[in-house]
Motif scaffolding. Structure first.
Motif, PDB file in Angstrom:
ATOM      1  N   GLY A 274       0.614   2.636  -0.695  1.00 50.77           N
ATOM      2  CA  GLY A 274       1.541   3.595  -1.211  1.00 50.77           C
ATOM      3  C   GLY A 274       2.857   3.457  -0.798  1.00 50.77           C
ATOM      4  N   LEU A 275       3.714   3.420  -1.643  1.00 50.02           N
ATOM      5  CA  LEU A 275       5.121   3.252  -1.151  1.00 50.02           C
ATOM      6  C   LEU A 275       5.719   4.314  -0.558  1.00 50.02           C
ATOM      7  N   GLY A 276       6.541   4.031   0.716  1.00 45.39           N
ATOM      8  CA  GLY A 276       7.061   5.387   1.473  1.00 45.39           C
ATOM      9  C   GLY A 276       6.095   5.662   2.470  1.00 45.39           C
ATOM     10  N   SER A 277       4.667   5.312   2.592  1.00 50.01           N
ATOM     11  CA  SER A 277       3.991   5.933   3.681  1.00 50.01           C
ATOM     12  C   SER A 277       3.533   4.967   4.495  1.00 50.01           C
ATOM     13  N   ALA A 278       3.873   5.213   5.806  1.00 50.77           N
ATOM     14  CA  ALA A 278       3.874   4.356   6.729  1.00 50.77           C
ATOM     15  C   ALA A 278       2.243   4.163   7.043  1.00 50.77           C
ATOM     16  N   TYR A 279       1.283   5.080   7.043  1.00 51.76           N
ATOM     17  CA  TYR A 279      -0.062   4.953   7.160  1.00 51.76           C
ATOM     18  C   TYR A 279      -0.501   4.074   5.998  1.00 51.76           C
ATOM     19  N   GLY A 280       0.059   4.248   4.625  1.00 59.04           N
ATOM     20  CA  GLY A 280      -0.438   3.524   3.613  1.00 59.04           C
ATOM     21  C   GLY A 280      -0.088   2.091   3.872  1.00 59.04           C
ATOM     22  N   ALA A 281       1.116   1.839   4.511  1.00 58.46           N
ATOM     23  CA  ALA A 281       1.435   0.548   4.735  1.00 58.46           C
ATOM     24  C   ALA A 281       0.332  -0.157   5.828  1.00 58.46           C
ATOM     25  N   MET A 282      -0.099   0.543   7.083  1.00 60.29           N
ATOM     26  CA  MET A 282      -1.023  -0.005   7.762  1.00 60.29           C
ATOM     27  C   MET A 282      -2.384  -0.386   7.076  1.00 60.29           C
ATOM     28  N   VAL A 283      -2.854   0.610   6.208  1.00 61.72           N
ATOM     29  CA  VAL A 283      -4.265   0.308   5.565  1.00 61.72           C
ATOM     30  C   VAL A 283      -4.117  -0.701   4.201  1.00 61.72           C
ATOM     31  N   GLY A 284      -3.068  -0.694   3.840  1.00 60.60           N
ATOM     32  CA  GLY A 284      -2.760  -1.657   2.516  1.00 60.60           C
ATOM     33  C   GLY A 284      -2.780  -3.101   3.488  1.00 60.60           C
ATOM     34  N   SER A 285      -1.823  -3.132   4.620  1.00 59.05           N
ATOM     35  CA  SER A 285      -1.685  -4.299   4.980  1.00 59.05           C
ATOM     36  C   SER A 285      -3.027  -5.048   5.689  1.00 59.05           C
ATOM     37  N   LEU A 286      -3.834  -3.920   6.119  1.00 60.36           N
ATOM     38  CA  LEU A 286      -5.025  -4.403   6.728  1.00 60.36           C
ATOM     39  C   LEU A 286      -5.984  -5.098   5.666  1.00 60.36           C
ATOM     40  N   VAL A 287      -6.076  -4.379   4.558  1.00 62.42           N
ATOM     41  CA  VAL A 287      -6.848  -4.832   3.418  1.00 62.42           C
ATOM     42  C   VAL A 287      -6.426  -6.294   3.086  1.00 62.42           C
ATOM     43  N   ILE A 288      -5.077  -6.499   2.646  1.00 61.01           N
ATOM     44  CA  ILE A 288      -4.499  -7.725   2.473  1.00 61.01           C
ATOM     45  C   ILE A 288      -4.739  -8.637   2.974  1.00 61.01           C
ATOM     46  N   GLY A 289      -4.813  -8.782   4.321  1.00 65.41           N
ATOM     47  CA  GLY A 289      -5.050  -9.581   5.533  1.00 65.41           C
ATOM     48  C   GLY A 289      -6.746  -9.921   5.478  1.00 65.41           C
ATOM     49  N   ILE A 290      -7.369  -8.867   5.307  1.00 67.06           N
ATOM     50  CA  ILE A 290      -8.875  -9.329   5.589  1.00 67.06           C
ATOM     51  C   ILE A 290      -9.386 -10.023   4.232  1.00 67.06           C
ATOM     52  N   VAL A 291      -8.633  -9.542   3.238  1.00 63.81           N
ATOM     53  CA  VAL A 291      -9.130 -10.232   1.710  1.00 63.81           C
ATOM     54  C   VAL A 291      -8.499 -11.691   1.801  1.00 63.81           C
ATOM     55  N   ALA A 292      -7.319 -11.832   2.128  1.00 62.94           N
ATOM     56  CA  ALA A 292      -6.768 -13.272   2.333  1.00 62.94           C
ATOM     57  C   ALA A 292      -7.515 -14.175   3.023  1.00 62.94           C
ATOM     58  N   GLN A 293      -8.329 -13.751   4.081  1.00 64.31           N
ATOM     59  CA  GLN A 293      -8.964 -14.557   4.893  1.00 64.31           C
ATOM     60  C   GLN A 293     -10.483 -14.492   4.484  1.00 64.31           C
ATOM     61  N   MET A 294     -10.988 -13.688   3.826  1.00 64.23           N
ATOM     62  CA  MET A 294     -12.341 -13.523   3.462  1.00 64.23           C
ATOM     63  C   MET A 294     -12.512 -14.540   2.395  1.00 64.23           C
ATOM     64  N   SER A 295     -11.440 -14.477   1.307  1.00 67.09           N
ATOM     65  CA  SER A 295     -11.545 -15.584   0.147  1.00 67.09           C
ATOM     66  C   SER A 295     -11.551 -17.014   0.309  1.00 67.09           C
ATOM     67  N   THR A 296     -11.142 -17.424   1.578  1.00 66.55           N
ATOM     68  CA  THR A 296     -11.540 -18.859   2.082  1.00 66.55           C
ATOM     69  C   THR A 296     -12.731 -19.232   2.236  1.00 66.55           C
ATOM     70  N   LEU A 297     -13.993 -18.252   2.145  1.00 65.54           N
ATOM     71  CA  LEU A 297     -15.174 -18.741   2.014  1.00 65.54           C
ATOM     72  C   LEU A 297     -15.717 -19.223   0.843  1.00 65.54           C
ATOM     73  N   TRP A 298     -14.973 -18.727  -0.227  1.00 64.41           N
ATOM     74  CA  TRP A 298     -15.508 -19.520  -1.461  1.00 64.41           C
ATOM     75  C   TRP A 298     -14.422 -20.447  -2.300  1.00 64.41           C
ATOM     76  N   PHE A 299     -13.039 -19.984  -1.940  1.00 62.27           N
ATOM     77  CA  PHE A 299     -12.023 -20.415  -2.622  1.00 62.27           C
ATOM     78  C   PHE A 299     -11.039 -21.309  -1.588  1.00 62.27           C
ATOM     79  N   PRO A 300     -10.203 -22.468  -2.134  1.00 61.00           N
ATOM     80  CA  PRO A 300      -9.329 -23.386  -1.213  1.00 61.00           C
ATOM     81  C   PRO A 300      -8.386 -22.195  -0.459  1.00 61.00           C
ATOM     82  N   VAL A 301      -7.990 -22.688   0.437  1.00 58.95           N
ATOM     83  CA  VAL A 301      -7.154 -21.777   1.475  1.00 58.95           C
ATOM     84  C   VAL A 301      -5.662 -21.831   0.727  1.00 58.95           C
ATOM     85  N   ASP A 302      -5.343 -22.670   0.117  1.00 59.28           N
ATOM     86  CA  ASP A 302      -4.124 -22.663  -0.823  1.00 59.28           C
ATOM     87  C   ASP A 302      -4.173 -21.324  -1.743  1.00 59.28           C
TER      88      ASP A 302
END
Length: 331
Positions: A274-302
């Motif tokens: 959520g733009l402008g929300s500090a807490y939204g940035a925390m939650v959104g960034s955590l989701v982005i980080g987890i999805v980026a790493q979990m995707s390597t279980l099935w797909f190439p790291v690139d």
């Protein structure tokens, strides 16, 4: 003839030994790699670590947008400057050779001063002149290019690492593992994020930041010094970006364009939360980080960043204002 007579017994000996070696190899247990559950747990741990680092760097970016509605494209360079300045103090041959901890603190101070200097020297005069947001956004792109190439000239293109905490043995967490360095970075990142939340909720300056983000004109009419609040936000954003750069360089590697590579994920995190929300940035960034790493279980790291952005698109299709953003009526 003499060499042929010597070769025949040798070949016969080899032929006799090969079946015995094969039989022994068949009896031995073949070593197996980690199970899918172990790899999934390891990816989750790596994703949490990556997500909290993104969160530290993106919180300031979100607060800047919340207070002055500016998308700071040069924010990634604050990350790079923090990491490279700490490297200069810690591991560069031309530096003083400080330990990483005081070098990191000095980098945070430099980042905060740089953020304040940029606001006082560039953005405040542009705001006073009534410069449009599109024009200011273009200025951020130019500032990003300028700072990036200054770092390139001073630091160079060769990747490097800090002098301390480079090679460590892992701590077992069930079937997964994490090094003491990575565990410390993750815990410190969480503590910093909790500190930011406490700052915004429990202090007068935090209340003023939230008031300016909610309604700038009403906050100014209530007696809040908006320019002072904006300066504080820029200094906070610069310091957090520098700290995130040191953490990212510690767990990965220090390069001259590391902040620019992280910038897309920072934008994804604040938009998802959520733009402008500090807490939204925390939650959104955590989701982005987890999805980026979990995707390597099935797909190439690139492709790990691509899947994180795909999740961003899917969430925005369902909830356009982001996870913690407020829905607003247009018109």
């Amino acid at each position: 003839m003499r060499y042929q007579r010597m070769l025949v017994p040798a070949l016969a000996l080899v032929l006799v030994m090969v079946p015995a070696i094969s039989t022994r190899a068949q009896g031995e247990e073949v070593p197996r790699g980690p199970t899918f559950a172990a790899r999934a747990l390891q990816a989750l741990i790596d994703g949490i670590q990556f997500g909290v680092i993104i969160a530290i760097t993106s919180v300031g970016l979100s607060l800047i947008f919340g207070t002055i509605h500016l998308i700071n494209f040069a924010h990634g360079e604050f990350v790079t400057i923090g990491a490279t300045f700490a490297f200069f103090l810690n591991a560069s041959a031309a530096g003083p050779g400080w330990h990483l901890i005081p070098a990191a603190l000095a980098a945070v101070v430099l980042g905060a001063l740089l953020g304040g200097a940029v606001d006082r020297g560039i953005w405040r005069p542009l705001r006073a002149r009534g410069t449009g947001l599109i024009n200011m956004f273009i200025v951020t792109i130019g500032l990003s290019l300028l700072l990036r190439h200054v770092v390139l000239v001073l630091y160079g293109t060769r990747p490097a690492s800090y002098a301390q905490y480079d090679i460590q043995s892992t701590i077992g967490l069930g079937p997964a593992g994490i090094t003491p360095r990575d565990l410390t970075v993750t815990l410190l990142s969480v503590l910093v994020l909790l500190g930011i939340a406490a700052l915004l909720q429990k202090t007068r300056i935090g209340t003023a930041v939230r008031a300016v983000s909610a309604n700038r004109d009403l906050a100014e009419a209530s007696g809040i010094d908006v320019q002072r609040v904006v300066l504080f936000v820029w200094m906070l954003a610069g310091g957090l970006a520098a700290l995130g750069g040191v953490f990212f360089g510690l767990v990965e590697i220090v390069t001259w364009d590391m902040g620019f590579k992280l910038l897309l994920l920072m934008f994804a995190g604040i938009i998802l939360g959520g733009l402008g929300s500090a807490y939204g940035a925390m939650v959104g960034s955590l989701v982005i980080g987890i999805v980026a790493q979990m995707s390597t279980l099935w797909f190439p790291v690139d492709l790990q960043y691509a899947w994180a952005l795909l999740v961003l698109i899917l969430v925005l299709l369902v909830r356009p204002q982001g996870i913690l953003g407020r829905a607003e009526r247009v018109g």
